[in-house]
Write an enzyme that holds these catalytic residues in place. Structure first.
Site, PDB file in Angstrom:
ATOM      1  N   CYS A 270      44.570 -22.855  55.295  1.00  0.00           N
ATOM      2  CA  CYS A 270      44.252 -23.648  56.498  1.00  0.00           C
ATOM      3  C   CYS A 270      43.136 -23.074  57.361  1.00  0.00           C
ATOM      4  O   CYS A 270      42.150 -23.758  57.623  1.00  0.00           O
ATOM      5  CB  CYS A 270      45.508 -23.806  57.344  1.00  0.00           C
ATOM      6  SG  CYS A 270      46.695 -24.902  56.592  1.00  0.00           S
TER       7      CYS A 270
HETATM    8  C1  UDX Z   1      48.308 -21.608  59.559  1.00  0.00           C
HETATM    9  C2  UDX Z   1      48.719 -22.056  60.973  1.00  0.00           C
HETATM   10  O1  UDX Z   1      49.334 -20.985  61.661  1.00  0.00           O
HETATM   11  C3  UDX Z   1      49.620 -23.261  60.896  1.00  0.00           C
HETATM   12  O2  UDX Z   1      49.954 -23.696  62.193  1.00  0.00           O
HETATM   13  C4  UDX Z   1      48.829 -24.329  60.157  1.00  0.00           C
HETATM   14  O3  UDX Z   1      49.265 -25.558  60.277  1.00  0.00           O
HETATM   15  C5  UDX Z   1      48.555 -23.849  58.740  1.00  0.00           C
HETATM   16  O4  UDX Z   1      47.751 -22.689  58.841  1.00  0.00           O
HETATM   17  P1  UDX Z   1      49.297 -20.157  57.577  1.00  0.00           P
HETATM   18  O5  UDX Z   1      47.979 -20.362  56.897  1.00  0.00           O
HETATM   19  O6  UDX Z   1      50.532 -20.370  56.796  1.00  0.00           O
HETATM   20  O7  UDX Z   1      49.434 -21.097  58.871  1.00  0.00           O
HETATM   21  O8  UDX Z   1      49.293 -18.647  58.067  1.00  0.00           O
HETATM   22  P2  UDX Z   1      49.375 -17.846  59.445  1.00  0.00           P
HETATM   23  O9  UDX Z   1      50.666 -17.159  59.545  1.00  0.00           O
HETATM   24  O10 UDX Z   1      48.964 -18.694  60.573  1.00  0.00           O
HETATM   25  O11 UDX Z   1      48.265 -16.723  59.163  1.00  0.00           O
HETATM   26  C6  UDX Z   1      46.924 -17.068  58.865  1.00  0.00           C
HETATM   27  C7  UDX Z   1      46.133 -15.830  58.569  1.00  0.00           C
HETATM   28  O12 UDX Z   1      45.881 -15.085  59.748  1.00  0.00           O
HETATM   29  C8  UDX Z   1      46.802 -14.845  57.603  1.00  0.00           C
HETATM   30  O13 UDX Z   1      45.826 -14.393  56.683  1.00  0.00           O
HETATM   31  C9  UDX Z   1      47.282 -13.717  58.485  1.00  0.00           C
HETATM   32  O14 UDX Z   1      47.334 -12.492  57.809  1.00  0.00           O
HETATM   33  C10 UDX Z   1      46.213 -13.714  59.559  1.00  0.00           C
HETATM   34  N1  UDX Z   1      46.682 -13.173  60.845  1.00  0.00           N
HETATM   35  C11 UDX Z   1      47.661 -13.809  61.536  1.00  0.00           C
HETATM   36  C12 UDX Z   1      46.095 -12.022  61.366  1.00  0.00           C
HETATM   37  O15 UDX Z   1      45.188 -11.439  60.753  1.00  0.00           O
HETATM   38  N2  UDX Z   1      46.514 -11.572  62.589  1.00  0.00           N
HETATM   39  C13 UDX Z   1      47.481 -12.190  63.306  1.00  0.00           C
HETATM   40  O16 UDX Z   1      47.809 -11.713  64.401  1.00  0.00           O
HETATM   41  C14 UDX Z   1      48.087 -13.340  62.757  1.00  0.00           C
END
Ligand code: UDX
Length: 440
Positions: A270
């Site tokens: 996403c």
């Molecule tokens: C995301 C959105 O959060 C969700 O609302 C949407 O509809 C789909 O995309 P997702 O892709 O499942 O969800 O993962 P998410 O938990 O949001 O993490 C996204 C990325 O950001 C990951 O690679 C994670 O490692 C990274 N991340 C997240 C960080 O590097 N730091 C953080 O503090 C949080």
């Protein structure tokens, strides 16, 4: 509950999780899917994808309660349901825009069925589409091929999803908010009925607003991550622990410490796709969102930070290097846009022998990356290794201590996700470097 069955078109992460959750709440749901293997699996109560809790949930709603059923029969699906949620993928084109082929092909089929039907049907777009799409291309195709009018003959709306992989079921059942986008009263009322059991704030907005909220949410969170990653990169030059920085700024409630973990960048299906699509849209309207350009640039570079640190510490050429974690985040097997793969590819290019251990990839292979060795255990992965880079913060990595690395040849551990306990490595024979902390 809604009186008719609710239909879900597409049984990927979003479609299947949402359908199964509605079924858990007592709603009868029907899923339309073109992949017969998936249909068979779903109808046997077996989840075709890995998602926390989904297997048990599917078994419950398919086998025990008989609330969910999958079919490839579009006519049957159309006749049984008055409302359809479109949950089809919108992948990126090479220019960053979204590819609407799956959605528009399906919409045309629905429009043709609509043209032959006297029933009032409502079509809800759950897939992520850029502002203007539903009320533009989608509405136009529906009206053209059905010869009917939105609002009087059929309903049209959007209901963006905010499900995080790994916690999607919990996110669905306990949402922060629900966004319901419609431009006419019939669809607004239908959507209200469907979501009347939820206690969270429910916002009724226009279709364009609903589409925009989804993109802005993901772009803002992605930007927050790129921002803290840049700050972490700078902090490495000082005697700084990034945890203290995030605590210090995050306790200002206007900022908050949520989604503020620095590391090796964001991946997944996403964030990268949505930021690219909003940036592409902004360029099309000659209103380029420069901040999103930076968000992506920072994120593209961030995984290589770990390799810079590695190269600053050892000559890695021809050496065995171990990568902990393959998936883009823990509790999923999803490797789309995973920082781990970028790191592996670069290390192979630099002449390293790359071994990966990821708890969910044990016993599996990765044909697209057959130059990487997938290890069957942590010990197998680290044996005789010259350095370890922790890339995905799986729970089992968090409690690793110096003695766990005794099989390594050269004991250098780079923690790219800031999860290891720095104190336990002091005075040990393992050199631990945590991304974002000083004293490299
Ligand atoms: C995301 C959105 O959060 C969700 O609302 C949407 O509809 C789909 O995309 P997702 O892709 O499942 O969800 O993962 P998410 O938990 O949001 O993490 C996204 C990325 O950001 C990951 O690679 C994670 O490692 C990274 N991340 C997240 C960080 O590097 N730091 C953080 O503090 C949080």
């Amino acid at each position: 509950m809604y009186e008719s069955q609710i239909g879900f078109i597409g049984t990927g992460y979003v479609g299947l999780v949402t359908a199964a959750c509605f079924a858990k709440l007592g709603q009868d749901v029907l899923c339309l899917e073109i992949d017969n293997d998936k249909i068979q699996s779903i109808n046997n109560g077996i989840s075709p994808i890995y998602e926390t809790g989904l297997q048990d949930l599917l078994f419950e709603v398919v086998k025990k309660k008989r609330k969910l059923y999958a079919t490839n029969d579009r006519k049957l699906f159309f006749d049984k349901c008055d409302i359809f949620f479109i949950c089809l993928p919108t992948p990126s084109n090479s220019d960053g825009s979204i590819n609407l082929k799956f959605i528009l092909d399906e919409i045309k089929e629905i429009a043709i069925l609509l043209s032959k039907s006297d029933s009032y049907k409502t079509i809800i777009i759950k897939s992520t589409v850029v502002p203007g799409t539903t009320n533009g291309k989608i509405k136009n195709i529906l009206e053209k091929y059905s010869n009917k009018c939105v609002g009087t003959d059929f309903g049209l709306g959007v209901n963006p999803e905010f499900l995080m992989e790994g916690s999607a079921i919990d996110n669905f059942l306990n949402p922060d908010r629900i966004i319901l986008g419609s431009n006419e009263i019939n669809t607004k009322n239908t959507l209200s009925k469907i979501y009347n059991n939820f206690n969270c704030p429910i916002f009724h907005v226009t279709i364009d607003e609903g589409e925009m909220i989804k993109y802005v949410s993901n772009s803002f969170l992605a930007t927050k991550i790129s921002f803290i990653n840049e700050i972490a990169n700078l902090s490495e030059f000082f005697n700084i622990n990034m945890d203290n920085i995030v605590k210090g700024i995050g306790s200002d409630h206007r900022i908050s410490n949520k989604f503020f973990r620095s590391g090796l960048g964001f991946g997944g299906s996403c964030f990268p796709k949505d930021v690219k699509a909003l940036l592409h849209l902004s360029k099309k309207y000659e209103n380029e969102l420069n901040i999103l350009k930076s968000t992506l640039e920072i994120n593209n570079k961030q995984p290589y930070r770990a390799i810079q640190i590695l190269n600053n510490n050892i000559d890695a050429f021809n050496k065995k290097i171990t990568i902990l974690g393959l998936s883009f985040k823990p509790n999923t097997d999803d490797i789309r846009e995973s920082p781990s793969l970028k790191i592996c590819d670069e290390l192979v290019k630099q002449g390293c022998e790359v071994h990966v251990y990821d708890p969910i990839y044990v016993g599996k292979s990765l044909p697209t990356h057959d130059y990487i060795t997938i290890s069957n255990s942590f010990n197998e992965a680290i044996k005789d290794s010259s350095a370890v880079i922790l890339v995905t913060e799986w729970a089992e990595f968090k409690n690793l201590n110096p003695s766990d690395f005794h099989l390594m040849k050269h004991k250098l551990v780079i923690d790219g996700r800031r999860v290891l306990n720095e104190k336990s490595f002091i005075n040990s024979n393992v050199k631990l470097i945590i991304l974002g902390n000083g004293n490299k």
